[in-house]
Design an enzyme around this catalytic site. Sequence first.
Site, mmCIF file in Angstrom:
data_model
loop_
_atom_site.group_PDB
_atom_site.id
_atom_site.type_symbol
_atom_site.label_atom_id
_atom_site.label_comp_id
_atom_site.label_asym_id
_atom_site.label_seq_id
_atom_site.Cartn_x
_atom_site.Cartn_y
_atom_site.Cartn_z
ATOM 1 C CB CYS A 136 36.963 12.667 11.791
ATOM 2 S SG CYS A 136 35.242 12.521 11.957
ATOM 3 C CG LEU A 137 33.782 16.606 16.294
ATOM 4 C CD1 LEU A 137 33.290 16.945 16.176
ATOM 5 C CD2 LEU A 137 34.638 16.251 16.950
ATOM 6 N N GLY A 152 33.484 20.562 12.461
ATOM 7 C CA GLY A 152 32.617 19.908 11.121
ATOM 8 C C GLY A 152 31.993 18.988 11.353
ATOM 9 C CD GLN A 211 30.742 13.576 12.260
ATOM 10 O OE1 GLN A 211 31.093 14.178 10.922
ATOM 11 N NE2 GLN A 211 32.128 13.131 12.761
ATOM 12 C CG HIS A 213 36.185 15.435 7.069
ATOM 13 N ND1 HIS A 213 37.342 14.766 7.331
ATOM 14 C CD2 HIS A 213 35.283 15.174 7.901
ATOM 15 C CE1 HIS A 213 37.246 14.218 8.688
ATOM 16 N NE2 HIS A 213 35.686 14.592 8.985
ATOM 17 C CD GLU A 214 32.363 17.024 8.092
ATOM 18 O OE1 GLU A 214 31.517 16.471 9.253
ATOM 19 O OE2 GLU A 214 33.512 17.805 8.825
ATOM 20 C CG HIS A 254 30.859 12.301 7.880
ATOM 21 N ND1 HIS A 254 32.143 11.314 8.366
ATOM 22 C CD2 HIS A 254 32.380 13.340 8.047
ATOM 23 C CE1 HIS A 254 32.711 11.393 9.297
ATOM 24 N NE2 HIS A 254 32.939 12.410 9.228
HETATM 25 NI NI NI Z 1 34.358 13.693 10.483
#
Ligand code: NI
Length: 166
Positions: free
Chosen positions: A91-92, A46, A51, A133-134, A137
């Site tokens: 998370c990236l 995701g 991000q 989660h996304e 963000h």
């Molecule tokens: Ni994330």
Amino acid sequence: MALLDILIYPDQRLHKIAKPVEKVDERIKKLIEDMSETMYQAPGIGLAAPQVNVLERIIVVDISESKDSLLSMVNPEIVSSNGLAEHEEGCLSVPGVYAQVQRCENIRVRAQDREGNVFELDAKGMLGICIQHEIDHLDGKVFVDYLSHLKQARIRKKMQKALRLS
Ligand code: NI
């Protein structure tokens, strides 16, 4: 298509609130393509526009093993939810860090697709967690914000050390 740079926690830009997309046009389609490519290449399941330093409400998700089930959502919002689920998340923007986070078990999400059409989706399990989660963000929230202050401090230290070494 192009790969985008992913902001790394504790970059303060990850805590900004994204603006709604007013019109799903070619620019947004291109951004969705670039975000998808960036997510697959990372690799991750995701990615949210903030991000990659774009403060607009867009997320891409693909939890499939075969990486052929891309879900892109413009202006996603959770319209109903119930139950509780706790899973380990990563998370990236926080590479190498995983932690248990409590979320809703079932959610119903309304969003626009990359043509601008409104759709609704029921999600649970991994997909539901990932979407929550996304969407976080988009509201300037990173999953580590749910952890204790002590754990957050440890993670910040670890990330800053990794940044210095890179
Ligand atoms: Ni994330």
